[in-house]
Enzyme design. Sequence first.
Site, PDB file in Angstrom:
ATOM      1  N   TYR A 148       0.902  -1.095  -0.032  1.00  0.00           N
ATOM      2  CA  TYR A 148       0.026  -0.003   0.012  1.00  0.00           C
ATOM      3  C   TYR A 148       0.854   1.347  -0.055  1.00  0.00           C
ATOM      4  O   TYR A 148       0.577   2.153  -0.797  1.00  0.00           O
ATOM      5  CB  TYR A 148      -0.857  -0.009   1.340  1.00  0.00           C
ATOM      6  CG  TYR A 148      -2.053   1.002   1.317  1.00  0.00           C
ATOM      7  CD1 TYR A 148      -3.120   1.306   0.477  1.00  0.00           C
ATOM      8  CD2 TYR A 148      -1.732   1.937   2.298  1.00  0.00           C
ATOM      9  CE1 TYR A 148      -3.855   2.124   0.640  1.00  0.00           C
ATOM     10  CE2 TYR A 148      -2.716   3.184   2.420  1.00  0.00           C
ATOM     11  CZ  TYR A 148      -3.683   3.022   1.713  1.00  0.00           C
ATOM     12  OH  TYR A 148      -4.537   4.187   1.632  1.00  0.00           O
ATOM     13  N   LYS A 152       1.446   3.562  -3.238  1.00  0.00           N
ATOM     14  CA  LYS A 152       1.196   5.034  -3.272  1.00  0.00           C
ATOM     15  C   LYS A 152       2.117   5.998  -3.576  1.00  0.00           C
ATOM     16  O   LYS A 152       1.905   7.007  -4.078  1.00  0.00           O
ATOM     17  CB  LYS A 152       0.060   5.351  -1.807  1.00  0.00           C
ATOM     18  CG  LYS A 152      -0.993   4.709  -1.604  1.00  0.00           C
ATOM     19  CD  LYS A 152      -2.047   5.227  -2.417  1.00  0.00           C
ATOM     20  CE  LYS A 152      -3.529   4.769  -1.879  1.00  0.00           C
ATOM     21  NZ  LYS A 152      -4.548   5.553  -2.823  1.00  0.00           N
ATOM     22  N   ARG A 189     -11.136  -1.204   9.669  1.00  0.00           N
ATOM     23  CA  ARG A 189     -10.374   0.078  10.288  1.00  0.00           C
ATOM     24  C   ARG A 189     -10.939   0.130  11.774  1.00  0.00           C
ATOM     25  O   ARG A 189     -12.081  -0.268  12.232  1.00  0.00           O
ATOM     26  CB  ARG A 189     -10.318   1.027   9.170  1.00  0.00           C
ATOM     27  CG  ARG A 189      -9.463   0.911   8.230  1.00  0.00           C
ATOM     28  CD  ARG A 189      -9.625   2.184   7.141  1.00  0.00           C
ATOM     29  NE  ARG A 189     -10.947   1.817   6.312  1.00  0.00           N
ATOM     30  CZ  ARG A 189     -10.910   2.593   5.228  1.00  0.00           C
ATOM     31  NH1 ARG A 189     -10.158   3.812   4.940  1.00  0.00           N
ATOM     32  NH2 ARG A 189     -12.033   2.441   4.468  1.00  0.00           N
ATOM     33  N   ARG A 214      -3.749   8.392  16.454  1.00  0.00           N
ATOM     34  CA  ARG A 214      -4.242   8.790  15.083  1.00  0.00           C
ATOM     35  C   ARG A 214      -4.949  10.117  15.002  1.00  0.00           C
ATOM     36  O   ARG A 214      -5.238  10.270  16.375  1.00  0.00           O
ATOM     37  CB  ARG A 214      -5.065   7.737  14.463  1.00  0.00           C
ATOM     38  CG  ARG A 214      -4.578   6.355  14.037  1.00  0.00           C
ATOM     39  CD  ARG A 214      -3.224   6.293  12.987  1.00  0.00           C
ATOM     40  NE  ARG A 214      -3.013   5.017  12.539  1.00  0.00           N
ATOM     41  CZ  ARG A 214      -2.034   4.496  13.347  1.00  0.00           C
ATOM     42  NH1 ARG A 214      -1.187   5.085  14.214  1.00  0.00           N
ATOM     43  NH2 ARG A 214      -1.579   3.191  12.919  1.00  0.00           N
TER      44      ARG A 214
END
Length: 317
Positions: A148, A152, A189, A214
């Site tokens: 990932y 990206k 998630r 986060r």
Amino acid sequence: MALTIKRVLVTGGAGFLGSHLCARLLDEGHDVLCVDNYFTGSKANIEPLLKRPHFEAMRHDVTFPLYVEVDEIFNLACPASPIHYQFDPVQTTKTSVVGAINMLGLAKRVKAKIFQASTSEVYGDPTISPQAEDYRGNVNPLGPRACYDEGKRAAETLFFDYHRQHGVRIKVARIFNTYGPRMHPNDGRVVSNFIVQALRGQPITLYGDGSQTRAFCFVDDLVEGFVRLMATDEDCTGPMNLGNPHEISVAELARRVIDLTGSNSEIVYRPLPQDDPLQRCPDISFAKSKLGWEPQVRLEVGLSRTIEYFRELLTSK
Ligand code: NAD
Ligand code: UDP
Ligand code: UDP
């Protein structure tokens, strides 16, 4: 000023962010073509849009060429949840890299403006906080998240090379953790996991000791940022961080979800996945100055709306 109606392609349009973006673009009067292979997205997400005359959905995998005529492209196709992007890591990298090549080739041919949904994962497990756009990151290129992260990163490289080499008009957004209604209950998630577990009275699975941080952005705020970035002058290519700078620990998120749902769920501890970033928080100074944008929805408000969505979804099942 009269609105110019555009033909807009949204890849990954049946996913969580994509479906909200399609709805927003339709509300603005545009003609929207949603392209999705339904790997993590669903027809249910776009079902309410199908009856709108300016909406069209096409099943297609962006790793294959696509010949359509459009004015703008939002390239969102890519699984975003670690469990889903690690399910078939080769396909994940192909989606980011080959998908970017195809969408950039399309943008080049039809002279469309193209937006890339990049990610805070390009910063990896960051050694500085908050992360600004000039931070080059700390990514493990060999680990389980690399399919990932590196996919990206390579996509960003392709966007800037198509811009410099072929004059393609690009907008690269680095999206930080975003949540809201229409996340899939099995998305994996953290926000959807905690809410679904809390509503079902199941144990809340906290990975590691929960001290990792986060910063969570509500989907409506993010989509507003997308639209504003896409509308900037040609010289504004990004990369631009888009996210909410309110940083909290994952353990604190679990407590908030338990409080807001009134759940009796207990917290259970699970191993921290390999390469799970210990901190993440966006520096959004650039977006603030360029777009006059910053998130408006406070975490409690956004979480409450998301909880209501899942409560209804789980009751109706
Ligand atoms: P999502 O998984 O709900 O949506 C991704 C969509 O892309 C799904 O509908 C999926 O079916 C589709 N897709 C996957 N591979 C495809 C392919 N090869 N061809 C066509 N369609 C394909 O995830 P999301 O949260 O909506 O994320 C959308 C985009 O935003 C992704 O590119 C993701 O990397 C990026 N992003 C999201 C977040 C976030 O917090 N939500 C953070 C950073 C970046
Ligand atoms: N492509 C596409 N749609 C288009 C134009 C191109 O899907 O309308 C794909 C095409 O398959 C090609 C890729 O985009 O492989 C890159 O296109 P580009 O023109 O940059 O390169 P080339 O065609 O020379 O490989
Ligand atoms: N996480 C957790 N329990 C879960 C799912 C995730 O504690 O059920 C943690 C995960 O380890 C990470 C954070 O929550 O530290 C955010 O995870 P997510 O998969 O939502 O996104 P990431 O930011 O890691 O891509």
